[in-house]
Enzyme design. Sequence first.
Site, PDB file in Angstrom:
ATOM      1  N   ARG A  24      15.818  -3.883  68.209  1.00 39.55           N
ATOM      2  CA  ARG A  24      15.496  -2.771  67.306  1.00 39.55           C
ATOM      3  C   ARG A  24      15.915  -2.990  65.865  1.00 39.55           C
ATOM      4  NH1 ARG A  24      11.697  -1.980  70.597  1.00 39.55           N
ATOM      5  NH2 ARG A  24      12.054  -0.576  72.353  1.00 39.55           N
ATOM      6  N   ASP A  62      16.483   4.313  71.633  1.00 41.14           N
ATOM      7  CA  ASP A  62      15.791   3.534  70.610  1.00 41.14           C
ATOM      8  C   ASP A  62      15.611   4.287  69.294  1.00 41.14           C
ATOM      9  OD1 ASP A  62      15.634   1.164  72.021  1.00 41.14           O
ATOM     10  OD2 ASP A  62      13.775   1.728  73.033  1.00 41.14           O
ATOM     11  N   SER A  79       7.223   2.348  81.532  1.00 36.75           N
ATOM     12  CA  SER A  79       7.410   2.114  80.103  1.00 36.75           C
ATOM     13  C   SER A  79       8.162   0.793  80.005  1.00 36.75           C
ATOM     14  CB  SER A  79       8.232   3.252  79.507  1.00 36.75           C
ATOM     15  OG  SER A  79       8.712   2.849  78.243  1.00 36.75           O
ATOM     16  N   ASP A 137       1.064   4.437  72.267  1.00 37.94           N
ATOM     17  CA  ASP A 137       1.787   5.404  71.439  1.00 37.94           C
ATOM     18  C   ASP A 137       1.672   5.104  69.942  1.00 37.94           C
ATOM     19  OD1 ASP A 137       2.762   6.869  73.616  1.00 37.94           O
ATOM     20  OD2 ASP A 137       4.632   5.723  73.724  1.00 37.94           O
TER      21      ASP A 137
HETATM   22  N1  ARG Z   1      17.447   1.972  78.250  1.00 39.05           N
HETATM   23  C1  ARG Z   1      17.296   0.739  77.591  1.00 39.05           C
HETATM   24  C2  ARG Z   1      18.035   0.725  76.281  1.00 39.05           C
HETATM   25  O1  ARG Z   1      18.414   1.748  75.842  1.00 39.05           O
HETATM   26  C3  ARG Z   1      15.865   0.302  77.452  1.00 39.05           C
HETATM   27  C4  ARG Z   1      14.996   1.056  76.514  1.00 39.05           C
HETATM   28  C5  ARG Z   1      13.706   0.329  76.420  1.00 39.05           C
HETATM   29  N2  ARG Z   1      12.586   1.092  76.044  1.00 39.05           N
HETATM   30  C6  ARG Z   1      11.477   1.231  76.800  1.00 39.05           C
HETATM   31  N3  ARG Z   1      10.453   1.799  76.268  1.00 39.05           N
HETATM   32  N4  ARG Z   1      11.383   0.825  78.021  1.00 39.05           N
HETATM   33  O2  ARG Z   1      18.234  -0.301  75.679  1.00 39.05           O
END
Ligand code: ARG
Length: 407
Positions: free
Chosen positions: A95, A124, A175, A14
Amino acid sequence: MPRTAVLAYSGGLDTTCAIAWLREDYGFDDVIAVLVNVGQVFDVEEAMARGDAAGAADVVLLDRKEAFASDQVAKAITTNALYEGKYPLVSALSRPVIAEAVASLAEELGAEAVVHGCTGKGNDQLRFELAFKARYPGVTVIAPLRDRIWTREEEVAYALAREIPVTATEDSPFSIDENLLGRSIEAGVLEDPWAPPPAEPYALTAAPDTAPVPVEVVVGFEAGLPISLDGRNLSLVDLIHELNTAAGAYGIGRIDMIENRAVGIKSREVYEAPAAIVLIEAHRALEDLVLTKDELRLKRGLEQRWTELVYDGLWFSPAREAIDAFVAATQRPVAGDVRIQLRPAAAIVNGRSSPNALYAETLASYAAGETFPHDAAEGFIRIAALETELAAARERSGSGEAAQTEA
Ligand code: ARG
């Protein structure tokens, strides 16, 4: 003046494509791809080569692993952070670190925009954008994967057409996001909440039914933070690595949950965070021994708010900082050892000890020699019961009987 964008780059498909989109579709002259190391496993050479092939003016590698451990991870441990009682915030914690690094560089360069590779459906995007704005107020944020939805096949074809090297793992249906604290796994067959998670995406944990015989480990704490494993002093980073391996072998820290995202959808999430689960269990057990009842009651409530704030992208917020101040004020006595049995799919606290314990065996014991003032209990309960008795009498008088209370 050349138009510059600074991108939070992971080396994945991506954000590699995003470099090319920013030049071709958004008209930027220079795209600076910033790859922040927060303890994830990645191939530096490959990420650099792909960034170059996609047309980045520069690929900047920033190491924030130690900073991530000593700030976000340490605070998550002292706060016993488990979102919805289960998820140790793995991705949510990284993040703000990545976004801060990107925003600082963008401000230094006077860049026009900062860019992230999140879609419009996840948490995110909130975490990145709120952190970008907290660290570079007024900056323009671009989210190419929210502006236009691309399928993986389209991205692969797009990359190949530009001679950007694409690897075989690119067709993985999952993912995956990872860092020092663990891994977050989404999508593919996991989207069916009835389907059991397949073995394939796991990397830190083994299936519990292949676990070795149970063992006991002792985690030592100082001022609320783990400092040793079985008596050996370790940095937080090393301690997490060792415990991930030790507890991961038992399938501890495999989490399969339906989670409420900030954007209002429920999603099926699978996590691997063995060390985080063991350390939070151990830390809570030690707090139970040394903190007062009211400290614990206040803290357990604030822990949940802290976890929700961080999950919802509010790492950089006065509320989070204020809760941190409360937590910090409670942690000085949180020192000592916790013994934990590692067994298939569970970390069991078997004992705790602290020089600062408020636990007094002479008070708690049922054996001879105890010192609890039994005679005082009677009066204490008489007074404690006053209001209950008054309220009960009022109920009865409502049914016609006169209130009869004993003063
Ligand atoms: N749902 C989780 C969170 O909001 C994981 C997000 C992680 N991103 C991914 N691309 N798998 O923290």
